[in-house]
Enzyme design. Sequence first.
Site, PDB file in Angstrom:
ATOM      1  N   GLY A 265       0.508  -2.589  -9.253  1.00  0.00           N
ATOM      2  CA  GLY A 265       1.901  -1.818  -9.558  1.00  0.00           C
ATOM      3  C   GLY A 265       2.158  -0.740  -8.455  1.00  0.00           C
ATOM      4  O   GLY A 265       3.118  -0.892  -7.845  1.00  0.00           O
ATOM      5  N   ALA A 266       1.036   0.018  -8.042  1.00  0.00           N
ATOM      6  CA  ALA A 266       1.553   1.273  -7.415  1.00  0.00           C
ATOM      7  C   ALA A 266       0.456   2.061  -6.927  1.00  0.00           C
ATOM      8  O   ALA A 266      -0.884   1.620  -7.548  1.00  0.00           O
ATOM      9  CB  ALA A 266       2.432   2.129  -7.828  1.00  0.00           C
ATOM     10  N   MET A 267       0.348   2.794  -6.055  1.00  0.00           N
ATOM     11  CA  MET A 267      -1.127   3.689  -5.516  1.00  0.00           C
ATOM     12  C   MET A 267      -0.593   5.104  -5.199  1.00  0.00           C
ATOM     13  O   MET A 267       0.373   5.356  -4.592  1.00  0.00           O
ATOM     14  CB  MET A 267      -1.542   2.901  -4.270  1.00  0.00           C
ATOM     15  CG  MET A 267      -2.703   3.719  -3.674  1.00  0.00           C
ATOM     16  SD  MET A 267      -4.108   3.324  -4.994  1.00  0.00           S
ATOM     17  CE  MET A 267      -5.012   5.059  -4.291  1.00  0.00           C
ATOM     18  N   GLU A 268      -1.504   5.671  -5.798  1.00  0.00           N
ATOM     19  CA  GLU A 268      -1.041   7.527  -5.888  1.00  0.00           C
ATOM     20  C   GLU A 268      -1.786   8.130  -4.444  1.00  0.00           C
ATOM     21  O   GLU A 268      -2.024   9.333  -4.800  1.00  0.00           O
ATOM     22  CB  GLU A 268      -2.090   8.000  -7.005  1.00  0.00           C
ATOM     23  CG  GLU A 268      -3.510   7.969  -7.139  1.00  0.00           C
ATOM     24  CD  GLU A 268      -4.289   6.849  -7.697  1.00  0.00           C
ATOM     25  OE1 GLU A 268      -3.533   5.589  -7.814  1.00  0.00           O
ATOM     26  OE2 GLU A 268      -5.438   6.959  -8.065  1.00  0.00           O
ATOM     27  N   ASN A 269      -1.878   7.563  -3.331  1.00  0.00           N
ATOM     28  CA  ASN A 269      -2.196   8.257  -2.165  1.00  0.00           C
ATOM     29  C   ASN A 269      -1.522   9.566  -2.149  1.00  0.00           C
ATOM     30  O   ASN A 269      -0.260   9.723  -2.432  1.00  0.00           O
ATOM     31  CB  ASN A 269      -1.873   7.476  -0.864  1.00  0.00           C
ATOM     32  CG  ASN A 269      -1.836   6.003  -0.998  1.00  0.00           C
ATOM     33  OD1 ASN A 269      -2.819   5.619  -1.156  1.00  0.00           O
ATOM     34  ND2 ASN A 269      -0.974   5.364  -1.142  1.00  0.00           N
ATOM     35  N   HIS A 301       3.108   7.980 -13.805  1.00  0.00           N
ATOM     36  CA  HIS A 301       1.805   7.702 -13.619  1.00  0.00           C
ATOM     37  C   HIS A 301       1.280   8.055 -12.306  1.00  0.00           C
ATOM     38  O   HIS A 301       0.313   8.710 -12.081  1.00  0.00           O
ATOM     39  CB  HIS A 301       1.385   6.096 -13.887  1.00  0.00           C
ATOM     40  CG  HIS A 301      -0.095   5.822 -13.989  1.00  0.00           C
ATOM     41  ND1 HIS A 301      -0.963   5.627 -15.094  1.00  0.00           N
ATOM     42  CD2 HIS A 301      -0.800   5.514 -12.761  1.00  0.00           C
ATOM     43  CE1 HIS A 301      -2.139   5.299 -14.640  1.00  0.00           C
ATOM     44  NE2 HIS A 301      -2.208   5.317 -13.417  1.00  0.00           N
ATOM     45  N   GLU A 302       1.812   7.729 -11.306  1.00  0.00           N
ATOM     46  CA  GLU A 302       1.302   7.859 -10.068  1.00  0.00           C
ATOM     47  C   GLU A 302       1.291   9.438  -9.490  1.00  0.00           C
ATOM     48  O   GLU A 302       0.436   9.903  -9.066  1.00  0.00           O
ATOM     49  CB  GLU A 302       2.098   6.962  -8.836  1.00  0.00           C
ATOM     50  CG  GLU A 302       1.919   5.513  -8.952  1.00  0.00           C
ATOM     51  CD  GLU A 302       0.458   4.861  -9.487  1.00  0.00           C
ATOM     52  OE1 GLU A 302      -0.449   5.575  -9.148  1.00  0.00           O
ATOM     53  OE2 GLU A 302       0.742   3.835 -10.088  1.00  0.00           O
ATOM     54  N   HIS A 305      -1.187  11.425 -11.382  1.00  0.00           N
ATOM     55  CA  HIS A 305      -2.629  11.235 -10.724  1.00  0.00           C
ATOM     56  C   HIS A 305      -2.649  12.384  -9.548  1.00  0.00           C
ATOM     57  O   HIS A 305      -3.756  12.737  -9.188  1.00  0.00           O
ATOM     58  CB  HIS A 305      -2.645   9.708  -9.719  1.00  0.00           C
ATOM     59  CG  HIS A 305      -3.257   8.746 -10.536  1.00  0.00           C
ATOM     60  ND1 HIS A 305      -4.334   9.104 -11.133  1.00  0.00           N
ATOM     61  CD2 HIS A 305      -2.897   7.462 -10.555  1.00  0.00           C
ATOM     62  CE1 HIS A 305      -4.742   7.911 -11.590  1.00  0.00           C
ATOM     63  NE2 HIS A 305      -3.796   6.890 -11.469  1.00  0.00           N
ATOM     64  N   GLU A 324      -8.204   7.284 -14.390  1.00  0.00           N
ATOM     65  CA  GLU A 324      -7.002   6.128 -14.966  1.00  0.00           C
ATOM     66  C   GLU A 324      -6.870   6.180 -16.553  1.00  0.00           C
ATOM     67  O   GLU A 324      -5.677   6.351 -16.899  1.00  0.00           O
ATOM     68  CB  GLU A 324      -7.566   4.611 -14.726  1.00  0.00           C
ATOM     69  CG  GLU A 324      -7.758   4.408 -13.392  1.00  0.00           C
ATOM     70  CD  GLU A 324      -6.499   4.592 -12.438  1.00  0.00           C
ATOM     71  OE1 GLU A 324      -5.327   4.767 -13.172  1.00  0.00           O
ATOM     72  OE2 GLU A 324      -6.419   4.796 -11.127  1.00  0.00           O
TER      73      GLU A 324
END
Length: 905
Positions: A265-269, A301-302, A305, A324
């Site tokens: 879905g996505a990434m919290e970098n 959500h991201e 994080h 998570e």
Amino acid sequence: MADTATPFVIRRADYTPPAFLIDTVALEFDLVPERTTIRNTMRVRRNPDAARAAHLELMGEQLEFVSAAIDGAPYAAVRVHEHGLTVENVPDSFELTLTGACSPAENTTLSGLYVSSGNFFTQCEAEGFRRITWFLDRPDVMATYTVTLRADKADYPVLLSNGNLLEQGDLPDGRHFARWEDPFRKPSYLFALVAGKLVALEERVKSGSGKEKLLQVWVEPHDLDKTRHAMDSLIHSIRWDERRFGLELDLDRFMIVAVSDFNMGAMENKGLNIFNTKYVLANPETATDTDFANIEAVVGHEYFHNWTGNRVTCRDWFQLSLKEGLTVFRDQEFSADMAGGVHLGDHHAKTAEGARATKRIEDVRVLRQMQFAEDAGPMAHPVRPESYVEINNFYTMTVYEKGSEVVRMYQTLFGRDGFRRGMDLYFERHDGHAVTCDDFRQAMADANGRDLAQFERWYSQAGTPRVTVSTEYDAAQRRYRVTLRQGYGDSSAAARETQQGPLLIPFAIGLIGTDGRDLPLRLEGEKEPATATTRVLDFTETEQTFTFVDVAEKPLPSLLRNFSAPVIVEYDYGGAELAFLLAHDSDPFNRWEAGQRLATRELLTLADQAASGTPLQLDEAVVTAFARVLSDETLSPAFRELALMLPSEAYLAEQMDESNPAAVHRARQFVRRRLASALQREWLAIYERHQTPGAYQATPEDAGHRGLKNLALAYLAELDDPRDAVRLASEQYASANNMTDRSAALSALLAAAANTGNGEAQHALDDFYRRFEKEPLVIDKWFALQATQRGTPQRPVIDIVRRLMTHPAFNLKNPNRARSLIFSFCAVNPAQFHAEDGSGYAFWAEQVIALDALNPQVAARLARSLELWRRFTPALREQMRGALEKVAAHVKSRDVREIVEKALA
Ligand code: B3K
Ligand code: ZN
């Protein structure tokens, strides 16, 4: 280790701290699609808290070694191997420079540095950073990063990385550079870069403490008209985290970038979130209400994080649920508050509560359908797993959704304020560190003065707990005894192996009188009755009895209100009792639950009849109960839609002694048709009454109207004579000003076509394709609608799917596209996928093998669609085993092998 050798198992018990620490990292990229060179300069020192090692072992994969230097001088004692590199006999503290190269253009795994639509992107979680440079690629090694990007200026005008932009400028030969610095220490999995032809929607906002922040949503130029909702979602997320948890954005700049080739879905970098386009791009013409809601949830959500995951991260990957589970809980609460209008300062408590309940029902539906199934199969594992072969296989429903339920239980036990105290203490103790699930639990325990040792079992025991309830009313004594027993039933081996004892289960309960109202609750030994009519029982023993006193009449129990714990409740309700709860329970979740129990029970009876060839007969009381809900105008449309939605075929099949998808499909279709014809007039009335004329608005209210209206259309399409539905759907298709209505109309036409073979469906499908040819996310819907359609004996869906595989718009390398056609068929269309002739399984095996060579992570997800094979009827079971064995014999990746070997073991 060769990739075909017996997979290497990593165990939680084997954790040791790293022998070295890395304090700073300076990365210099010369970005070229075919061969990108990366110079990596690290400050390294021996870890005072670890056993001394002479050599420094760094991880690296698919990298070409160029050179090494220590403190600026070339260093020859370096051994390069398949899994990394060893720098021999290093000093206690030194600067290490490693230069290497990789080939982003050839990287189809979408892990590490890769090219998508001509632009560069990275994905490092969990272990992708080692595909960019050699490193201690583990989350407990935290460093500050400075990143210099150099690339051709015309092809890659935008150069982004984590943190703040320090400087940028031109270089000779048409190249340019940008230098970024992230002031926060972070693990390597949070590193990111993006380079390419992108444009941004920008907004400046002031954070709680008054600092100005630059927010950007970066997309390809033609998608700029679909970024507003993502930006609004980001702003709402920032506000919400300030208000609910006192957590502020800590960077001056926060970026979201959309990419169309993405594994999840996505990434919290840190400061540079990278998203699947599916969770960014939306406008009314292209995105459904569900898409709008999902975007809000994933953006939230991201963003969340940033504190739960980035500021405080995981010591090792076994702790994944630390970030998570907690972050899913936070995004669920965010969405619930947003649906309830909290951001508008709306104080219609009743509406807000209803909206929260709807969100809760949706979340529990997913948990029960997917996580409970996972817990019953070969991939069952505790929220904090004990071992893995490939960590990417453990981004699971258990770690995420059950993990979120575990976090929610702290809030149920301590209330919102108590939960907040626990969170505050957690950040006070652990900000800037890599910690464990135990540390989180300890913070909750200490902040609330409660011993939570027993609660650890929620993290260490696999399987879905079962709570069996028995009740006894003593009219003379006016006492009501509720006895709860907990266990796991005859669950999977993983569940049996991990059992340590009873769980601490917060068990919410209410008692309902014959007039449908909640009774006052007073437990034996208490002086006053509680004011609240829901009590959370502290259920900690294998068996425990709770006695309510002063109970004037025999009550009906409302059990596990709001789904206060992730368990299965067994209680012998009568059909009339369930109908009563469906009509009266003050707990909206349990009202819905009563309807689901009623429907499930009836559907399972019918499925057994279908399996044994007995004629199907529906209990008319069920129809009456649902008719009552449908026409109850005091209930929100969204709630009615959920209540009238039957449990999914997959869920029902999973409840049978032997899963029989064909029988379940017949039973469920039978009930849908009965509900369609018995309530035909009501459905038509609903269809007319819940129109949303005027400009499209993605508000929960409007979405609720559309949802109920389109459910009515779907039921009408089930009629033997679906002419009304076809007419309405055709009109709706043609006049829709939004994707929710247009795709629902198309879906109704497809359903009606399965019954009668009308030509409108094909006409609409062709129109849909032409209209949206340039919108990949909409074309994904076009594939998915066809893959999930009903199909007929003359036109099995497998034939349609195989034909679509050769469509020019199909592309196996794009995960969204692969999911839209292959996963939709294999995982969302059970009746067609589990065809008796095994054609679905043969297709599945081919596709898993094909994907394995391109993208092991995506292949492993698809591989999981056969994991419950042992639970099916013997004929299907044998064919599934054959397909699994075929895959086991051909696949190369660790990812897929772990899945199929566990399934066959
Ligand atoms: N943390 C990422 C998931 C990474 C998956 C790696 N295979 C997205 C998220 O949960 O927010
Ligand atoms: Zn996450």
